[in-house]
Design an enzyme around this catalytic site. Structure first.
Site, PDB file in Angstrom:
ATOM      1  N   ASP A   1       0.830  -1.211   0.000  1.00 28.14           N
ATOM      2  CA  ASP A   1       0.000   0.000   0.000  1.00 28.14           C
ATOM      3  C   ASP A   1       0.866   1.264   0.000  1.00 28.14           C
ATOM      4  O   ASP A   1       1.984   1.256   0.504  1.00 28.14           O
ATOM      5  CB  ASP A   1      -0.921  -0.030   1.239  1.00 28.14           C
ATOM      6  CG  ASP A   1      -2.099   0.914   1.109  1.00 28.14           C
ATOM      7  OD1 ASP A   1      -2.375   1.405  -0.014  1.00 28.14           O
ATOM      8  OD2 ASP A   1      -2.752   1.170   2.131  1.00 28.14           O
TER       9      ASP A   1
ATOM     10  N   HIS B   1       2.575   3.636  -8.990  1.00 26.97           N
ATOM     11  CA  HIS B   1       2.293   2.249  -9.386  1.00 26.97           C
ATOM     12  C   HIS B   1       3.456   1.701 -10.230  1.00 26.97           C
ATOM     13  O   HIS B   1       3.806   0.533 -10.137  1.00 26.97           O
ATOM     14  CB  HIS B   1       0.977   2.168 -10.160  1.00 26.97           C
ATOM     15  CG  HIS B   1      -0.219   2.585  -9.349  1.00 26.97           C
ATOM     16  ND1 HIS B   1      -0.423   2.162  -8.057  1.00 26.97           N
ATOM     17  CD2 HIS B   1      -1.286   3.392  -9.645  1.00 26.97           C
ATOM     18  CE1 HIS B   1      -1.557   2.689  -7.592  1.00 26.97           C
ATOM     19  NE2 HIS B   1      -2.086   3.441  -8.538  1.00 26.97           N
TER      20      HIS B   1
ATOM     21  N   LEU C   1      10.422 -20.682  -4.639  1.00 20.86           N
ATOM     22  CA  LEU C   1       9.370 -19.844  -4.061  1.00 20.86           C
ATOM     23  C   LEU C   1       8.034 -19.997  -4.809  1.00 20.86           C
ATOM     24  O   LEU C   1       8.026 -20.045  -6.044  1.00 20.86           O
ATOM     25  CB  LEU C   1       9.835 -18.384  -4.164  1.00 20.86           C
ATOM     26  CG  LEU C   1       8.841 -17.303  -3.763  1.00 20.86           C
ATOM     27  CD1 LEU C   1       8.689 -17.256  -2.252  1.00 20.86           C
ATOM     28  CD2 LEU C   1       9.302 -15.949  -4.287  1.00 20.86           C
TER      29      LEU C   1
HETATM   30  C1  IPE Z   1      -5.437  -2.680  -0.226  1.00 26.81           C
HETATM   31  O1  IPE Z   1      -5.094  -1.344  -0.370  1.00 26.81           O
HETATM   32  C2  IPE Z   1      -5.414  -3.369  -1.564  1.00 26.81           C
HETATM   33  C3  IPE Z   1      -4.097  -3.546  -2.182  1.00 26.81           C
HETATM   34  C4  IPE Z   1      -2.958  -3.225  -1.651  1.00 26.81           C
HETATM   35  C5  IPE Z   1      -4.114  -4.159  -3.492  1.00 26.81           C
HETATM   36  P1  IPE Z   1      -6.202  -0.209  -0.534  1.00 26.81           P
HETATM   37  O2  IPE Z   1      -5.466   1.065  -0.730  1.00 26.81           O
HETATM   38  O3  IPE Z   1      -7.181  -0.597  -1.584  1.00 26.81           O
HETATM   39  O4  IPE Z   1      -6.936  -0.256   0.878  1.00 26.81           O
HETATM   40  P2  IPE Z   1      -7.860   0.824   1.620  1.00 26.81           P
HETATM   41  O5  IPE Z   1      -8.905   1.249   0.639  1.00 26.81           O
HETATM   42  O6  IPE Z   1      -6.975   1.956   2.007  1.00 26.81           O
HETATM   43  O7  IPE Z   1      -8.403   0.109   2.814  1.00 26.81           O
HETATM   44  C1  IPE Z   2      -1.472   0.377  -3.427  1.00 26.54           C
HETATM   45  O1  IPE Z   2      -1.266   1.756  -3.416  1.00 26.54           O
HETATM   46  C2  IPE Z   2      -1.833  -0.146  -4.798  1.00 26.54           C
HETATM   47  C3  IPE Z   2      -3.201  -0.660  -4.912  1.00 26.54           C
HETATM   48  C4  IPE Z   2      -4.120  -0.612  -3.998  1.00 26.54           C
HETATM   49  C5  IPE Z   2      -3.547  -1.278  -6.174  1.00 26.54           C
HETATM   50  P1  IPE Z   2      -2.476   2.778  -3.399  1.00 26.54           P
HETATM   51  O2  IPE Z   2      -2.851   3.081  -4.818  1.00 26.54           O
HETATM   52  O3  IPE Z   2      -3.594   2.289  -2.561  1.00 26.54           O
HETATM   53  O4  IPE Z   2      -1.805   4.060  -2.752  1.00 26.54           O
HETATM   54  P2  IPE Z   2      -2.439   5.009  -1.647  1.00 26.54           P
HETATM   55  O5  IPE Z   2      -2.914   4.147  -0.537  1.00 26.54           O
HETATM   56  O6  IPE Z   2      -3.578   5.730  -2.311  1.00 26.54           O
HETATM   57  O7  IPE Z   2      -1.333   5.911  -1.254  1.00 26.54           O
HETATM   58 MG    MG Z   3      -4.040   2.441  -0.604  1.00 33.50          MG
END
Ligand code: IPE
Ligand code: IPE
Ligand code: MG
Length: 247
Positions: A18, A35, A129
């Site tokens: 995240d 990303h 793995l």
């Molecule tokens: C969880 O992260 C999903 C992934 C890392 C793929 P999110 O960014 O979607 O989670 P919330 O919305 O903050 O809970």
């Molecule tokens: C994790 O990073 C990637 C996915 C959930 C696919 P985020 O896109 O959720 O990044 P934040 O949480 O908005 O910073």
């Molecule tokens: Mg996120």
């Protein structure tokens, strides 16, 4: 670099990757750049997990709720997954990595589904793995699909409701055959599961890191493993019995 020889690697590490958006925002960049950088972190993390002798690495790549994001971001994320499999499958195969995909496959775009199936098929016999990619994954959806499949067996007379056990439920989950995660790491400072491995996390240890996923490094991975190594896992028993209960 941290000393690693004293560490007993957990068998299964699962990561909620995240913070890509916030990593980019911090630098005045569009979210998509976060990303993009995340993919490089994935490569490095898979290598480190392999080096350390971890047997299963589960990466939460896209949740069943991530479709709620703007269409452009969703399409960017799907594009990155496709590009990653296209560019890295051969190298992962060479590293003897076996790929498993968890998440709902129904209604997935056919180009994505085809690539995911190809990744699983190509690496099926690999023995180093196991990289578990959680894509279009949500734990409640996974459990509901497992329940549906059990209910169908009951409906059609193959199973009696009375005979349903935790083991039988586990065998219908997407993670069938994969041991529960010993350690779940989440980056970005959020301290929640966001619908990830709810059933499987019953006795997982958690490490929450403030760093954003693109900044996750070998050193941070090792420091999470160090924290894990200090935990006293009891599985409901007493300390001295924990190991025995775990077998
Ligand atoms: C969880 O992260 C999903 C992934 C890392 C793929 P999110 O960014 O979607 O989670 P919330 O919305 O903050 O809970
Ligand atoms: C994790 O990073 C990637 C996915 C959930 C696919 P985020 O896109 O959720 O990044 P934040 O949480 O908005 O910073
Ligand atoms: Mg996120």
């Amino acid at each position: 670099m941290l000393e690693t020889s004293f560490l007993t690697a957990p068998e299964h590490v699962a990561i909620i990757m995240d913070g890509n958006g916030r990593w980019a925002k911090q630098r005045g960049l569009p979210r998509t750049m976060g990303h993009r950088r995340a993919v490089e972190t994935v490569r490095q993390t898979v290598r480190t997990a392999g080096d350390l002798g971890i047997k299963y690495l589960t990466l939460f790549a896209f949740s069943s709720e991530n479709w709620r994001r703007p269409e452009a971001e969703v399409s960017d994320l799907l594009g990155l997954l496709k590009a990653f499999i296209r560019s890295d499958l051969a190298e992962l195969h060479r590293q003897n990595v076996r790929i498993r995909v968890i998440g709902d496959r129904v209604n997935l775009r056919s180009d994505i589904l085809k690539l995911l199936l190809e990744a699983e098929e190509t690496t099926r016999a690999n023995t180093a793995l196991t990289l578990v990619i959680a894509f279009n994954y949500g734990s409640r959806d996974e459990i509901a699909r497992a329940m549906m499949s059990l209910a169908k067996d009951v409906e059609e007379g193959r199973l009696r409701a009375h005979d349903i056990t935790p083991a039988l439920i586990e065998a219908r989950l997407d993670t069938a055959g994969i041991p529960d995660p010993d350690l779940i790491i989440r980056t970005s400072g959020e301290e929640r599961l966001s619908n990830f491995l709810l059933w499987q996390a019953a006795y997982s240890e958690f490490v929450f890191l403030p760093e954003f996923w693109p900044d996750f490094s070998r050193e941070l991975f090792l420091s999470a493993l160090e924290k894990f190594a200090l935990r006293d896992r009891r599985f409901g028993g007493l300390s001295a019995q924990a190991a025995a209960v775990n077998t």
